[in-house]
Design a protein around this motif. Sequence first.
Motif, short mmCIF file in Angstrom:
data_model
loop_
_atom_site.label_atom_id
_atom_site.label_comp_id
_atom_site.label_asym_id
_atom_site.label_seq_id
_atom_site.Cartn_x
_atom_site.Cartn_y
_atom_site.Cartn_z
N CYS A 1 0.85 -1.19 0.00
CA CYS A 1 0.00 0.00 0.00
C CYS A 1 0.88 1.24 0.00
O CYS A 1 1.78 1.38 0.83
CB CYS A 1 -0.92 0.01 1.22
SG CYS A 1 -1.93 -1.49 1.34
N LEU A 2 0.61 2.12 -0.96
CA LEU A 2 1.40 3.36 -1.11
C LEU A 2 0.70 4.50 -0.37
O LEU A 2 -0.50 4.43 -0.14
CB LEU A 2 1.53 3.69 -2.61
CG LEU A 2 2.12 2.57 -3.47
CD1 LEU A 2 2.17 3.00 -4.94
CD2 LEU A 2 3.51 2.17 -2.98
N PRO A 3 1.46 5.55 -0.03
CA PRO A 3 0.83 6.68 0.69
C PRO A 3 -0.32 7.25 -0.14
O PRO A 3 -0.15 7.46 -1.34
CB PRO A 3 1.96 7.71 0.81
CG PRO A 3 3.22 7.00 0.46
CD PRO A 3 2.87 5.80 -0.34
N ILE A 4 -1.46 7.45 0.49
CA ILE A 4 -2.57 8.14 -0.21
C ILE A 4 -3.44 8.86 0.80
O ILE A 4 -3.72 8.34 1.88
CB ILE A 4 -3.42 7.17 -1.07
CG1 ILE A 4 -4.38 7.99 -1.97
CG2 ILE A 4 -4.19 6.17 -0.22
CD1 ILE A 4 -4.99 7.20 -3.12
N HIS A 5 -3.79 10.11 0.47
CA HIS A 5 -4.77 10.88 1.24
C HIS A 5 -5.07 12.13 0.41
O HIS A 5 -4.34 12.43 -0.55
CB HIS A 5 -4.21 11.23 2.64
CG HIS A 5 -2.92 11.97 2.64
ND1 HIS A 5 -2.83 13.32 2.41
CD2 HIS A 5 -1.64 11.54 2.79
CE1 HIS A 5 -1.57 13.70 2.46
NE2 HIS A 5 -0.81 12.63 2.67
N PRO A 6 -6.14 12.84 0.75
CA PRO A 6 -6.58 13.94 -0.11
C PRO A 6 -5.58 15.09 -0.19
O PRO A 6 -5.67 15.91 -1.10
CB PRO A 6 -7.87 14.43 0.56
CG PRO A 6 -8.30 13.35 1.46
CD PRO A 6 -7.09 12.60 1.86
N TYR A 7 -4.64 15.16 0.74
CA TYR A 7 -3.73 16.31 0.78
C TYR A 7 -2.35 15.97 0.21
O TYR A 7 -1.41 16.75 0.35
CB TYR A 7 -3.66 16.85 2.21
CG TYR A 7 -5.04 17.26 2.68
CD1 TYR A 7 -5.52 18.54 2.40
CD2 TYR A 7 -5.88 16.35 3.31
CE1 TYR A 7 -6.82 18.91 2.78
CE2 TYR A 7 -7.17 16.71 3.70
CZ TYR A 7 -7.63 17.98 3.42
OH TYR A 7 -8.91 18.34 3.78
N LEU A 8 -2.23 14.78 -0.41
CA LEU A 8 -0.97 14.42 -1.05
C LEU A 8 -0.86 15.19 -2.38
O LEU A 8 -1.77 15.15 -3.21
CB LEU A 8 -0.95 12.90 -1.31
CG LEU A 8 0.40 12.25 -1.58
CD1 LEU A 8 1.28 12.30 -0.34
CD2 LEU A 8 0.21 10.77 -1.98
N GLU A 9 0.26 15.91 -2.56
CA GLU A 9 0.45 16.73 -3.76
C GLU A 9 0.80 15.85 -4.96
O GLU A 9 1.42 14.80 -4.80
CB GLU A 9 1.61 17.71 -3.54
CG GLU A 9 1.51 18.56 -2.30
CD GLU A 9 0.66 19.81 -2.51
OE1 GLU A 9 0.33 20.10 -3.69
OE2 GLU A 9 0.31 20.46 -1.51
N GLN A 10 0.45 16.33 -6.15
CA GLN A 10 0.79 15.60 -7.38
C GLN A 10 2.31 15.40 -7.47
O GLN A 10 2.77 14.34 -7.89
CB GLN A 10 0.28 16.36 -8.60
CG GLN A 10 -1.24 16.54 -8.62
CD GLN A 10 -1.99 15.36 -9.20
OE1 GLN A 10 -1.71 14.91 -10.30
NE2 GLN A 10 -2.96 14.84 -8.46
#
Length: 390
Positions: free
Chosen positions: A367-376
């Motif tokens: 599982c890779l880092p993911i959340h709504p505030y992760l920048e492109q």
Amino acid sequence: MSMQFRDLKRQYEHIKGAVDSSIQSVIDCAAFISGSPVKNLEITLASYTGSKHCINCGNGTDAITIALRALLDDIPREQWKDRAVFVPDFTFFSTGECPAELGLPVYFVDVRRDTYNMDPEALQDTIERVIKEKQHKPSVVIAVDLFGQPAEYDKLRVICDKYDMKLIEDAAQGFGGRINDKLACSFGDISTTSFFPAKPLGCYGDGGAIFTDDDRYADLIRSIAVHGKDTSNLSDPMSKYNNVRIGYNSRLDTIQAGVLNAKFPVFRDEELSSVNRVAEKYNSLLSDTSLGLPKILDGCYSSWAQYTVQLPEDVDRDAVQEKLKTDGIPTMVYYKKPMHKQEAFRNTVGENCLCPVTEELCERVLCLPIHPYLEQSEVEMVCGKLKRVL
Ligand SMILES: *Cc1c(COP(=O)(O)O)cnc(C)c1O
């Protein structure tokens, strides 16, 4: 600052004003249990999910237990040991723990390799096997919206109807997901979710909710969640001292309801689309690799509790995680062990379930880092480093 797997601090910076004042107003009123913030949250979430009733409770695990209690209410407890419950083999422990704790035999069902969700064909086969063995009567399916994508409820519902079984949707990871216009938490006879901080809609502690369209189940759930109180005359303030069944103490704290009331509009209007943009970026940057990417079925929308890839067979997962960690990139493995191989299910019927896809996934998922505030740009960095490591 170093990259977080799920950055709740960045989220808090974004919503601080609303959350702080919501928490403060609960403290100012000194009404810490129940009250209007809890009631308002129930109304908001029922309307959002399209369910007739939403009942808040202590956490997502209690929510499953209480849902099972309500569904089985008309079956004498002595018979529960004969009532088979079917849960996916690839899930968080609670999904199997709750029925087992109530004394119900738990059968594990294999999942689809591409979506990670319960495989309807495997469910059908497992039910047929249980019927042939004549030991237990198939009674309840608990499907999980794993990593944010709803399970295949059209197919699961047909199977449940065919065998006269009840369906619970465990949407602990799936809140905000949908199939066409129908939202997660509206697919089960009873559906459940969790507000654990790292879930798609999280509070600042433990919390959960239970959803149903059925008035009788809703009454039972309200009663079971609060010491089996009498719900026949709620306008009588003394009715909570009338205990008509054995229940639990499972309420959502008012401060947590305050946090959720403040977070919900941001979740609905911003975070769901932001996290989907992050997932799309991963999909496009990783499409030219040998990784297995998560598949979202036609018409489905995920709330992306996790972004989970599958490493090629010959790759050493521990080494990949270690190298990424050195590069400042946190990763996780959900899940390392099939449910049927957990020590807790030794010497139960679950132990003998055949789930080859789950066994393989447990060896290969990352599982890779993911959340709504992760920048492109951060997604680009994760993908660049991951590609180099591979
Ligand atoms: C987190 C989770 C739960 C349990 O929720 P809690 O609020 O932690 O009790 C249940 N099922 C699934 C699939 C989960 O991911």
